[in-house]
Structures are given as structure tokens and as C-alpha cells.
Scaffold this motif. Structure first.
Motif, PDB file in Angstrom:
ATOM      1  N   THR A 123      47.348  35.757  37.906  1.00 46.38           N
ATOM      2  CA  THR A 123      48.150  36.304  39.002  1.00 46.38           C
ATOM      3  C   THR A 123      47.474  37.537  39.606  1.00 46.38           C
ATOM      4  O   THR A 123      47.397  37.688  40.831  1.00 46.38           O
ATOM      5  N   VAL A 124      46.975  38.418  38.735  1.00 46.17           N
ATOM      6  CA  VAL A 124      46.279  39.624  39.207  1.00 46.17           C
ATOM      7  C   VAL A 124      45.047  39.212  40.019  1.00 46.17           C
ATOM      8  O   VAL A 124      44.805  39.718  41.128  1.00 46.17           O
ATOM      9  N   LYS A 125      44.290  38.280  39.471  1.00 47.64           N
ATOM     10  CA  LYS A 125      43.071  37.815  40.153  1.00 47.64           C
ATOM     11  C   LYS A 125      43.397  37.243  41.527  1.00 47.64           C
ATOM     12  O   LYS A 125      42.706  37.506  42.512  1.00 47.64           O
ATOM     13  N   GLN A 126      44.454  36.443  41.562  1.00 48.42           N
ATOM     14  CA  GLN A 126      44.848  35.816  42.821  1.00 48.42           C
ATOM     15  C   GLN A 126      45.274  36.869  43.849  1.00 48.42           C
ATOM     16  O   GLN A 126      44.912  36.786  45.025  1.00 48.42           O
ATOM     17  N   SER A 127      46.023  37.867  43.413  1.00 49.41           N
ATOM     18  CA  SER A 127      46.474  38.899  44.372  1.00 49.41           C
ATOM     19  C   SER A 127      45.269  39.700  44.856  1.00 49.41           C
ATOM     20  O   SER A 127      45.221  40.118  46.018  1.00 49.41           O
ATOM     21  N   GLU A 128      44.283  39.899  43.995  1.00 53.38           N
ATOM     22  CA  GLU A 128      43.076  40.630  44.422  1.00 53.38           C
ATOM     23  C   GLU A 128      42.271  39.793  45.426  1.00 53.38           C
ATOM     24  O   GLU A 128      41.798  40.306  46.442  1.00 53.38           O
ATOM     25  N   ALA A 129      42.162  38.504  45.129  1.00 51.61           N
ATOM     26  CA  ALA A 129      41.398  37.630  46.033  1.00 51.61           C
ATOM     27  C   ALA A 129      42.068  37.576  47.412  1.00 51.61           C
ATOM     28  O   ALA A 129      41.412  37.701  48.452  1.00 51.61           O
ATOM     29  N   LEU A 130      43.396  37.429  47.412  1.00 51.59           N
ATOM     30  CA  LEU A 130      44.125  37.370  48.686  1.00 51.59           C
ATOM     31  C   LEU A 130      44.022  38.695  49.433  1.00 51.59           C
ATOM     32  O   LEU A 130      43.844  38.722  50.650  1.00 51.59           O
TER      33      LEU A 130
END
Lengths: 541, 459
Positions: free
Chosen positions: B95-102
Motif C-alpha cells: 500500500t505504501v509503495k503504491q501510494s508513493e508510485a501514484l
């Protein structure tokens, strides 16, 4: 009915959307997109095992029937105003909901923990809830029979999964649209967004059904505000694009950047539009407006749970009650009026392979040749109308209208796509206007309010044009019309043909306690209504 | 974007309701996983038990537990939020990775504000054991207070909803801000209809403490109203003196809160925009006996004492004795306009008077008594003009007495017009059934010239 159904599967609004996509991408400077045609989903073994564990636990605990839904519910939205991004959000929720019928009483429990222990506990809890509340049932619940569907799968009509489109591409599309709208005179504000839903739904019941389905829904809301130079007035143009059970290809087909200037100019023109004079007018209603009137005055009153008092404490009841007094007896509209309930129209928001109790929905006529003919039903409700189906020599079966908006929501009766079928004669919105001497043409849905039995309703709109002698003579503002449902539909005297049929829809239809959201489409041709009461809503004090 | 393969999450270690320590633990775990310039995390947990009944039978009953973690990662003016309901390390990391990517891909938001530092947030004690421990069996027993008399009567059908909830909400960030709120809530609403289809009565009650709900009282009020509302007669629509019970007042007055945004007023697209520019703060906008207040610490409210941005909330006076004193200033708009951000209120209180409902009726030669309103929809945002209908108990008052049940009306009116036409007010009570929900406390009121525009045949 074959012709009608074939026709509905090729609604003209979406025809050619895919073909147009490449050109649109090019026109708006977007990179060509490589994608694979998505395949129907395949259930993984672990999900299947968990569902079987839940059903076994419910049966062992005493359930006569149980079903389980393990679902993943994803949402993605990007919202903007003018030239900035206001939000980028991605949500992901996974869990299991188990429904158990024990001694004719429902119990439900839901857990987000996907282990054998947790799902077994939840199944036992569902049974315990049913037993604890048995005291409150005087009559046991009985389900209408439904065939089992073992190991079947289904996917909705999307071609491009919006989750495969990078956020900057989505933002870029909205920024281009906003910039175009801002070019219109006096347009000061624009809100726009993209909203996507993706559900990966797995279902099993103790009758033997095991079903997996993937659904994608897409919507591009946009509202443009023009403010008078002296700040004495502001006018909005919203609801420019309808949500659909399709993917990114549908958003592209809406060509927001290409249309936004026109919508902005409509907001601007509303500042100078003539306030409507109250009185009676003939109304020519565009499908992009009429869908909401259909939703409120035909969709909701023909829900059998409402008509039977099951929603009395919240959404309300229905003027179409009791069933024995209205089925086959109440004249809804002219004899050429036909309204279909279905979950099969390609791209419809309520379109699905199997409902949330494993029933394969059928297409059914709610209004047949002008007469009220049928209600929306689930397995629990279909038996209530056995007398009616017997009298027509039809089987007693659910129409497949069971739906829960999340793994954690109890499924109940929700609206399928409810559509006004087109007329025999091929005529358009313009043809209807040309045939009208004194009237108002309305496009886009606006303010709406209807009483709890669906009699008295008031609808606004987005764009109003005055019709005189068969011609549009100018724009009007502050228009709303008030109706009483049966008189309104019986005043319909002209209807468009197949070429003029379009779908509109609601992304957020609320019902139930706790409230649940349903997304539903309504197709219709344009139609004309005679001598309708119009009020002016532009009061100052 | 994220792979769609991950359907089976790992089992979570936490219980269904997160304590302050549990919540802080999850937030700290997530912050440690972050590589963004800034991160903000909010964590909610909740358990809900409910019973629905209709047609004199319990129709459904359920028990649901869920936890959600929302992660917002920022890189300067770029940010994105990703929400998951899986609290395993693996899922949180994804989830953290996804929010950073977005966030990296998202265009700049020039209005982005930096994360708040620690805030002086006080605690509201809104947790009541009687609510927290209530089970389905107790809810079924409560439902019987309506089902038994309705079945026995033979001419009544009852439909109602009982729901109890225990929930927590926490947020924290890399700038050491942390806030936590735990609350219980109990709500009972009931509609009783007469089997001849001519009468319908509604009653409801809500409070964080189950013990403070008068369950039997709600049941008997709805039953009485159903009988009293039987065989309604049509009277002409038009302008009437109207006595609105608290539920009807709340349905309409609560709407004012949705328009009380300073920015839209300053931008000229709100009822509080001043012609020629600016907003109407300082102007008299309603009857001078009325104040509109938000206060999470009020014993009838007990709502969350911080807003979605993490700003502490105390008592706020939006309208003081009829004068507009305050509009909502977001952190961005406050900075731009050189004001203090107000925080977004979590409650709505309208002050009242001392006139009882009975006395309002007695002092009315001819008027209409309204139980509640329904399907309120905006007609004109420039004046908060709304349309909607009366429902579940509408009566004619003649010569100081309820003389008969009358058919429901559609109205087209604005709470701003209405609150300039007030004749009397009673004591504020907590509402149970507003369309928008939330902690709302308002009085019954008597107003003149309320605008009913058409009749409805709906019962």
C-alpha cells in the motif's frame, strides 16, 4: 423479444466507441495504448476452498441454506478543479460475507480475515445471529427454486482496464477538458474527475453454485460554473457524461476535451437565459435527462420489497401496492409503452452474469403494452407473486435482482437496468421538437425529489430550451417540472425510435439500512409529455 | 499499477476494535516503511451489529467487522492516497509503495499543504459499555417492543432499524502528529403504518449510550402517530404557519452547513457570497434568537474533536444571535486569505427556546404540524432553496388543537428564509434520522409563511 434484446445489446451511444478510441488518443496527444482483450476471470483454488469451508461450517451449525461472497472491491478516482489535482485515491477492500438461513430466519456475518479459522467463525456467527433473532419472525422465509451454476465465470463489457492507465494520463485528460471549459466566457470554476470501480466477486451457495465475476464501471463527472461579472448570479452545467459499465475506452469515447468548451458556453448562456414563466408546457425530454425520471418514477416503485413495506422505514413504500390490485390492472402509460427490467444490456451499470444469490437474471417487462406487468424480485420475494405467474402460465422465479454493495453488506433486492423501450417509428429528439408548438426541451438531469410512494415528483435539468412553433427560440433558466407519476406517463404522446435510444445512469443509488449504494443504467429514446406543470425556481426571498 | 492477483490476504494480528496503542502501532509501522518526503496515515476500525424489521417480521440481521488503513504519500506538491483493509506487513508495504508510485506520477497540487505537527487535541469520552457489549439477541428484544404491539393490534405494520456501532479513528504522520478517537453509537428508527394504507408514523432516537435510548418510547410514539395520521384530507398548498418537529427542522437547517465554505463565498458561488465580492461574515442572516454552533464536547453530541486534516476542534460559533460570524476556512484558503483555519466541524447544534411543542400548537389558530421531511434536493444553490416532502405524520392545527391528519405536501423553501420567519422555538434534542447523518442537535420551531407548493398522495 429477440429483436428488442439484440437491439439493446448494441445501444448506439457506445457503438463505435472502441473504433473512435485511437483517433481520440491521437487528437489529445495521448500515447497509443497496447492492451490485451481481458479474459473472463478464473477463481483461484484458495478462494474456492475458503468458500467451501464457510458453507460447511454454516451447515454444520444448523443452516438450511447458506451462501458466501468473497470479494475484492477496488475504487480509483482522480479529482481536479481548474488547473490542479485535488485528489488521487485508490481503495482496496477484501473480505467475506456469509448469509445463513436457519429456521426460516436470515443471519449475516462478515470478516476481513481470509483464513479458514476466521471464515469458519464468521459462518458460525451468521448462524448464531439468525438463531438470536428468530424470535422476531412470525413467518419463515422460503426461497424460490433456482438452478445451480457450478464453476461459471463472467466479465463486464470493458475493453481497457482503467487500472492499467497511469494516473498522469487520467489527470492529463481532465486538465485538457478543464482548460477547454475555462475558455468559455464567464466560466470561472470547473470541477472534474474520473471515478472507476472494479469488483472481483466470488460466490458459492449450498445449492451447488460456484461463480466468479469481474465488473468494471467508469464515470467522468464534471461541473462547470459561470459567474456573472457583478457576482449577482452563478449558473452550473453539470452531469455532462453518463456513467457506464465499461472501461477506459468509454471515457475516451466521451471526448471531454473536445466537448468541454460547448458545456462551458452552456453554463455561460444560462446567465443570460430568460427565467421561465410558470405554467403548463409540453416537455420534450432527452434520454440524458429522462433516465432519471424513469429511475425515480418507474424503477423505484416497481421494487417488490418497497411495495411490500420492507423499505417503509427509510426509502419508503410504493403506490404500486398491494400487488393484487395493480398487476395487470394499473395503466402506467399509453398502450405502446414498454419498460424492460434486465441485467443484460451491454455496458449497463446493473448488468451482470449472475446476481448475489447465484441467479442468472432474465429480461422481463415491467410495463407491457402500457399495463403494469411485473416487479423486480429476489429468490425470497418471487414466491410472493406465485399467484400472478401461475395465472399467466409462467414459472415462479427470481428476476435476479439480489445485490450487496460490498463483501460486508447483506445482499437484498436492488434495481436492475430499467429502460423505456423505443417506439416503432424512427424519430429523433429534433423530430419531437419540430412537432411541438409550445414547449420546453430539456437535456441533462438536474435537481430531483420524489415522495416515498413515488407519486409526486419534481425534476430540474441542465439545459432548457424554449420551443415555439416547432423551433428552438432561446434558452430558459430556473425550470423545474412537477408531476404525479401515473398522469405523467399517461401524458406521453411521442417517443423516439431505435436510433435515438441512449443509456444514462446513476453511480450512487441509495437504498436500505444501513444504506447501500447501487449503480444502475436506464435506457430510453427521447419522449414528449403533454401539458406538464412547470415552476420557476429562481426565488430570491 | 497493482497486480490484480492478490486476493487472499494474510490474517491480521489485531482484534476487531483497535485501541490507541494498536492504532499508533500500525501508523508507526507504516511510517517506517515510507520513503516519501512526507506521509500521513489514518486507521479506522469498527464493529456493527444491526437488526432490520419490516411487515411485522425481522427481515435481516448482521454483524460486520472491518479495519481500514489509508496512506497518503507526498513529494512536495504531489500526493496520492491508497486505502487497504489488510493490516499484514506485506499488504501495508504494498500500500505504501503504491501510494508513493501514484504520488510521483500525480501532477502538482499547488494547494497542497504540509503535514501538521503535533496538535493540542483533547479527548472526548464517547464510549459506553452498554453499547459496546450489546448483541443481536438484545437488538431482537428491542425490536419486539414494536413487533409485538403491531402484530397484536392487527391493523398495524412495523418497519424499523436498530444499529449499534463501536468505532475508532486514528491518524498520524511523519511530523509527529497523532490523534485517536473511539466512540460508540446506538440508533433506533421506526415507521409504523396502518394496514389500510392511510396512516404512517415515524419516531427515532440516537445516542452514544444505548441506555439513554427510550426504546419503548420510540415504539409507542410511532404507533400513536400512525393511528393519528389515518385518513388524511387534502388541504390547499400555499404559505402556512408551520410547526416543525426537531427531525424536520434538522433535515432542513443542517443543509446550511454544506454551504458555509469561505472559499466558495469569496469566489462568488455561494449564498454567503456578497454582491460585488467577498463574503457575508458580519451580516445578519437570520432571526436574532438563533445561534448555530459546533461543539464535539457537548454531552448531547460527543463527536470526534478533530477533523479530517487532524486540526483540533473546540466550540465554534458560526452564527451568533442571527449574525454570520464564521465560515469554514480550509488550511489552504485560510493561508491565502490570512485567516486561521477553522477545522471542519463534526457536529451541528442549533440553539432553541423554551416553548413546548404543545404550547406552540395551542398558540396557533391555523397551521400545519410536520413530523419529518424527505428527499431534500437542492433547487437553487444561490439561496439554499430546496425541495422535498413532508412524511409520516402531517397534521392540520385549528384553534390551538390538532384537528385532522392531512395529505403530505411538497415544499420549495430555504432554511435561510425559514430562519427569518421564526415565531417560537423549543428545547434542542439529538436527532436520529437526518438524511445526511451525523451528530445534529436542534429544537422544534414554529415559523410563518412556509412555502408548500403541491400536494402528494403518498402516505
Amino acid at each position: 423479444m429477440t429483436n428488442r434484446r439484440d437491439f439493446l445489446k448494441h445501444g448506439t451511444l457506445i457503438a463505435g466507441a472502441i473504433a473512435a478510441e485511437a483517433a481520440l488518443r491521437k487528437a489529445h496527444g495521448l500515447a497509443p495504448l497496447a492492451y490485451d482483450e481481458p479474459a473472463a476471470p478464473v477463481m483461484d483454488a484458495a478462494t474456492r476452498d475458503l468458500m467451501m469451508d464457510a458453507l460447511n461450517a454454516a451447515k454444520m451449525a444448523g443452516a438450511s441454506y447458506a451462501d458466501v461472497r468473497i470479494g475484492r472491491y477496488l475504487q480509483n478516482f482522480v479529482s481536479t478543479r481548474e488547473q490542479q489535482i485535488t485528489n488521487v485515491v485508490d481503495t482496496d477492500s477484501i473480505g467475506a460475507g456469509i448469509r445463513a438461513l436457519v429456521n426460516g430466519t436470515w443471519g449475516f456475518a462478515a470478516t476481513r480475515n481470509m483464513t479458514k479459522d476466521a471464515i469458519t467463525e464468521a459462518a458460525k456467527k451468521a448462524v448464531a445471529v439468525a438463531k438470536a433473532t428468530r424470535i422476531g419472525r412470525a413467518t419463515p422465509i422460503e426461497l424460490a427454486p433456482a438452478p445451480a451454476f457450478k464453476d461459471v465465470s463472467w466479465k463486464s463489457a470493458y475493453t481497457i482496464d482503467p487500472w492499467k492507465i497511469p494516473v498522469e494520463q487520467k489527470a492529463d485528460l481532465l486538465m485538457k477538458a478543464n482548460a477547454a471549459a475555462m475558455k468559455a466566457q464567464n466560466v470561472k470554476f470547473v470541477f472534474s474527475g474520473l471515478f472507476f470501480r472494479k469488483n472481483e466477486r466470488n460466490y458459492a451457495n449450498t445449492d451447488g453454485s460456484v461463480i466468479t465475476q469481474t465488473i468494471i464501471q467508469s464515470w467522468a463527472p464534471m461541473q462547470i460554473t459561470a459567474v456573472a461579472p457583478d457576482a449577482s448570479d452563478f449558473q452550473n452545467r453539470g452531469n455532462v457524461s453518463q456513467p457506464m459499465g465499461r472501461g477506459w475506452e468509454y471515457i475516451l469515447s466521451q471526448d471531454l476535451p473536445g466537448n468541454a468548451l460547448k458545456w462551458g458556453e452552456e453554463a455561460s448562456q444560462k446567465l443570460k437565459a430568460k427565467p421561465v414563466e410558470v405554467g403548463r408546457y409540453d416537455l420534450v425530454l432527452d434520454p440524458a435527462h429522462l433516465w432519471l425520471t424513469i429511475h425515480e418514477s418507474i424503477g423505484h416503485p416497481t421494487e417488490l420489497d418497497r411495495a411490500s413495506g420492507y423499505e417503509a422505514n427509510y426509502a419508503g413504500t410504493s403506490f404500486l401496492a398491494p400487488p393484487e390490485k395493480v398487476l395487470g390492472k394499473l395503466k402506467y402509460g399509453p398502450e405502446w409503452m414498454n419498460v424492460q427490467g434486465d441485467r443484460s444490456q451491454e455496458g449497463g451499470l446493473a448488468t451482470i452474469g449472475y446476481d448475489d444469490e447465484g441467479v442468472k437474471p432474465d429480461d422481463f417487462l415491467i410495463v407491457k403494452n402500457g399495463m403494469f406487468n411485473d416487479y423486480q424480485t429476489t429468490r425470497e420475494q418471487a414466491n410472493w407473486l406465485k399467484w400472478w405467474y401461475d395465472s399467466k402460465g409462467e414459472p415462479t422465479r427470481s428476476h435476479g435482482c439480489s445485490y450487496g454493495d460490498s463483501w460486508s453488506s447483506i445482499q437484498f433486492q436492488r434495481m436492475p437496468n430499467v429502460s423505456l423501450l423505443p417506439g416503432e417509428k424512427e424519430q429523433s429528439f429534433q423530430d419531437l421538437i419540430a412537432a411541438t408548438d409550445r414547449g420546453i426541451a430539456i437535456t441533462g438531469e438536474g435537481s430531483f425529489s420524489i415522495d416515498q410512494q413515488r407519486y409526486n415528483a419534481q425534476f430540474g435539468g441542465q439545459v432548457f430550451h424554449e420551443i415555439k412553433g416547432g423551433k428552438i427560440v432561446g434558452m430558459l433558466k430556473d425550470v423545474a417540472y412537477q408531476i404525479r407519476t401515473p398522469e405523467f406517463w399517461n401524458s406521453m404522446d411521442m417517443i423516439g425510435g431505435r436510433q435515438s435510444y441512449r443509456m444514462g445512469g446513476s453511480f450512487f443509488d441509495g437504498k436500505g439500512q444501513p444504506p447501500q449504494i447501487n449503480a444502475v443504467s436506464h435506457g430510453s429514446p427521447p419522449a414528449r409529455f403533454r401539458n406538464i406543470n412547470v415552476i420557476n425556481t429562481g426565488r430570491k426571498a | 499499477m497493482r497486480s490484480p492477483k492478490r486476493l487472499i490476504p494474510i490474517a491480521a494480528a489485531e482484534g476487531d476494535i483497535l485501541s490507541q496503542e494498536d492504532s499508533r502501532g500500525i501508523i508507526d509501522r507504516v511510517i517506517k516503511m515510507s520513503t516519501a518526503e512526507a506521509i500521513s496515515v489514518s486507521v479506522t476500525s469498527g464493529v456493527t451489529n444491526n437488526v432490520r424489521f419490516a411487515a411485522n417480521n425481522i427481515s435481516t440481521a448482521g454483524s460486520v467487522a472491518d479495519i481500514n488503513v489509508a496512506v497518503t504519500s507526498s513529494y512536495g506538491p504531489k500526493r496520492a492516497t491508497v486505502v487497504t483493509n489488510n493490516t499484514s506487513d506485506e499488504a501495508l508495504r504494498a500500500t505504501v509503495k503504491q501510494s508513493e508510485a501514484l504520488a510521483k506520477l500525480a501532477p502538482d497540487d499547488p494547494e497542497a499543504m504540509p503535514n501538521l505537527g503535533p496538535q493540542p487535541i483533547k479527548t472526548v469520552n464517547a464510549t459506553f459499555p452498554a453499547t459496546e457489549t450489546l448483541d443481536s439477541s438484545a437488538l431482537a428484544q428491542a425490536a419486539m417492543t414494536a413487533l409485538e404491539p403491531a402484530r397484536k393490534a392487527g391493523d398495524l405494520t412495523a418497519a424499523g432499524y436498530l444499529v449499534v456501532n463501536t468505532g475508532t479513528n486514528a491518524m498520524g504522520n511523519n511530523a509527529k502528529h497523532f490523534a485517536y478517537h473511539k466512540a460508540t453509537n446506538a440508533n433506533y428508527t421506526l415507521t409504523v403504518r396502518t394496514t389500510d394504507g392511510t396512516g404512517s408514523g415515524w419516531a427515532g432516537a440516537e445516542h452514544p449510550d444505548w441506555k439513554q435510548l427510550d426504546i419503548a418510547g420510540v415504539s409507542s410514539r410511532a404507533i400513536d402517530k400512525a393511528r393519528l395520521s389515518r385518513n388524511p384530507v387534502a388541504i390547499e398548498p400555499g404559505r402556512y404557519t408551520v410547526i416543525l418537529e426537531p427531525q424536520a427542522v434538522g433535515d432542513l437547517v443542517q443543509l446550511i452547513g454544506f454551504y458555509a465554505d469561505a472559499r466558495s463565498s469569496d469566489e462568488g458561488r455561494s449564498p454567503f457570497a456578497k454582491q460585488g465580492g467577498g463574503n457575508k461574515i458580519g451580516e445578519k442572516i437570520m432571526d436574532s434568537r438563533i445561534s448555530l454552533i459546533a461543539d464535539p464536547f457537548d454531552p448531547m453530541v460527543l463527536s470526534q474533536p478533530w477533523d479530517g486534516d487532524g486540526l483540533p476542534l473546540g466550540r465554534q460559533v458560526f452564527v451568533d444571535k442571527g449574525v454570520l460570524k464564521e465560515l469554514y476556512y480550509s488550511r489552504f484558503w485560510a493561508k491565502k486569505m490570512n485567516k486561521q483555519p477553522t477545522g471542519a466541524p463534526t457536529s451541528f447544534i442549533m440553539t432553541g427556546g423554551t416553548t413546548s411543542l404543545d404550547d406552540m400548537i395551542k398558540s396557533t389558530p391555523r397551521g400545519v404540524l410536520v413530523t419529518r421531511l424527505w428527499y431534500l434536493r437542492e433547487v437553487d444553490p444561490r439561496t439554499i432553496l430546496y425541495t422535498g416532502l413532508t412524511r409520516d405524520g402531517t397534521f392540520l392545527i385549528e384553534n390551538g388543537k390538532i384537528s385532522k391528519a392531512i395529505k403530505n405536501f411538497r415544499f420549495n423553501d430555504s432554511p435561510l428564509f425559514m430562519l427569518n420567519n421564526v415565531e417560537a422555538m423549543g428545547r434542542p434534542v439529538r436527532l436520529a434520522g437526518t438524511e445526511a447523518g451525523g451528530a445534529v442537535v436542534v429544537p422544534p420551531i414554529k415559523v410563518k409563511d412556509f412555502n408548500f407548493t403541491s400536494l402528494s398522495d403518498a402516505v
